[in-house]
Design a protein around this motif. Structure first.
Motif, PDB file in Angstrom:
ATOM      1  N   LEU A 122       0.809  -1.215   0.000  1.00  0.00           N
ATOM      2  CA  LEU A 122       0.000   0.000   0.000  1.00  0.00           C
ATOM      3  C   LEU A 122       0.844   1.268   0.000  1.00  0.00           C
ATOM      4  O   LEU A 122       0.490   2.256  -0.653  1.00  0.00           O
ATOM      5  CB  LEU A 122      -0.961   0.001   1.203  1.00  0.00           C
ATOM      6  CG  LEU A 122      -2.043   1.052   1.205  1.00  0.00           C
ATOM      7  CD1 LEU A 122      -2.911   0.971  -0.053  1.00  0.00           C
ATOM      8  CD2 LEU A 122      -2.901   0.918   2.454  1.00  0.00           C
ATOM      9  N   ASP A 123       1.981   1.251   0.674  1.00  0.00           N
ATOM     10  CA  ASP A 123       2.845   2.431   0.702  1.00  0.00           C
ATOM     11  C   ASP A 123       3.402   2.777  -0.678  1.00  0.00           C
ATOM     12  O   ASP A 123       3.762   3.921  -0.935  1.00  0.00           O
ATOM     13  CB  ASP A 123       3.982   2.250   1.706  1.00  0.00           C
ATOM     14  CG  ASP A 123       4.852   1.043   1.414  1.00  0.00           C
ATOM     15  OD1 ASP A 123       4.342   0.046   0.862  1.00  0.00           O
ATOM     16  OD2 ASP A 123       6.054   1.084   1.739  1.00  0.00           O
ATOM     17  N   GLU A 124       3.431   1.817  -1.602  1.00  0.00           N
ATOM     18  CA  GLU A 124       3.938   2.045  -2.947  1.00  0.00           C
ATOM     19  C   GLU A 124       2.835   2.447  -3.936  1.00  0.00           C
ATOM     20  O   GLU A 124       3.123   2.900  -5.044  1.00  0.00           O
ATOM     21  CB  GLU A 124       4.612   0.780  -3.468  1.00  0.00           C
ATOM     22  CG  GLU A 124       5.769   0.294  -2.608  1.00  0.00           C
ATOM     23  CD  GLU A 124       6.195  -1.114  -2.976  1.00  0.00           C
ATOM     24  OE1 GLU A 124       6.230  -1.422  -4.188  1.00  0.00           O
ATOM     25  OE2 GLU A 124       6.483  -1.903  -2.057  1.00  0.00           O
ATOM     26  N   ALA A 125       1.584   2.258  -3.551  1.00  0.00           N
ATOM     27  CA  ALA A 125       0.460   2.552  -4.449  1.00  0.00           C
ATOM     28  C   ALA A 125       0.397   4.037  -4.768  1.00  0.00           C
ATOM     29  O   ALA A 125       0.591   4.884  -3.892  1.00  0.00           O
ATOM     30  CB  ALA A 125      -0.850   2.091  -3.832  1.00  0.00           C
ATOM     31  N   GLY A 126       0.127   4.330  -6.028  1.00  0.00           N
ATOM     32  CA  GLY A 126       0.040   5.711  -6.485  1.00  0.00           C
ATOM     33  C   GLY A 126       1.255   6.134  -7.292  1.00  0.00           C
ATOM     34  O   GLY A 126       1.223   7.143  -7.977  1.00  0.00           O
ATOM     35  N   GLY A 127       2.332   5.361  -7.231  1.00  0.00           N
ATOM     36  CA  GLY A 127       3.528   5.630  -8.022  1.00  0.00           C
ATOM     37  C   GLY A 127       3.537   4.691  -9.223  1.00  0.00           C
ATOM     38  O   GLY A 127       2.539   4.573  -9.935  1.00  0.00           O
TER      39      GLY A 127
END
Length: 149
Positions: A122-127
């Protein structure tokens, strides 16, 4: 060749979904909240289940038609991830923005991931992973309508 055209059209739809979700006026979002329904889906073969809140009457009817077997068109879920938990979607620490949830037949690979994989990354989502926070689990299947929390 038709498959490429279909994928390009789906990519365009995902981009439009992302832009529409950002540009939707607050008054439209408030009026849509007057109607809501909740549906559970899974992503076989994983046992995980995920609940989405729908606020668009047409999307709610389409989801009910999928669950009842009245249609097989556009069976998969697409929407924009919100990186915080929702009370109706435990145990996951994310949910889909109800105003962005739609259904599709085919989508590009860049927005596909399993429920658990999204949670774990989830911390990588959006990139590079799930650009624009748009998630379109290719294998998603609606299971049932669930009661409001």
């Amino acid at each position: 060749m038709p498959r490429i055209g279909s994928r390009i059209a789906t990519l365009a739809a995902v981009v439009m979904l992302a832009l529409t979700a950002v540009a939707a006026p607050a008054s439209a979002q408030r009026s849509a909240a007057a109607v809501e329904a909740y549906f559970e889906f899974h992503y076989p073969p994983a046992p995980d289940r995920f609940v989405v809140k729908l606020t668009d009457p047409a999307a709610i009817q389409h989801a009910r038609d999928l669950v009842s077997g009245a249609t097989e068109d556009r069976p998969h879920i697409v929407g924009r991830i919100v990186k915080r938990p929702a009370p109706y979607n435990r145990p996951w620490s994310y949910h889909l923005d109800p105003g962005t949830v739609q259904f599709f037949d085919y989508a590009i690979e860049v927005c596909d991931a399993s429920i658990r994989y999204v949670e774990d990354h989830l911390d990588e989502a959006g990139g590079a992973f799930l650009p624009g926070l748009v998630w379109c689990p290719w294998g998603s299947q609606l299971i049932r309508e669930v009661p409001a929390p």
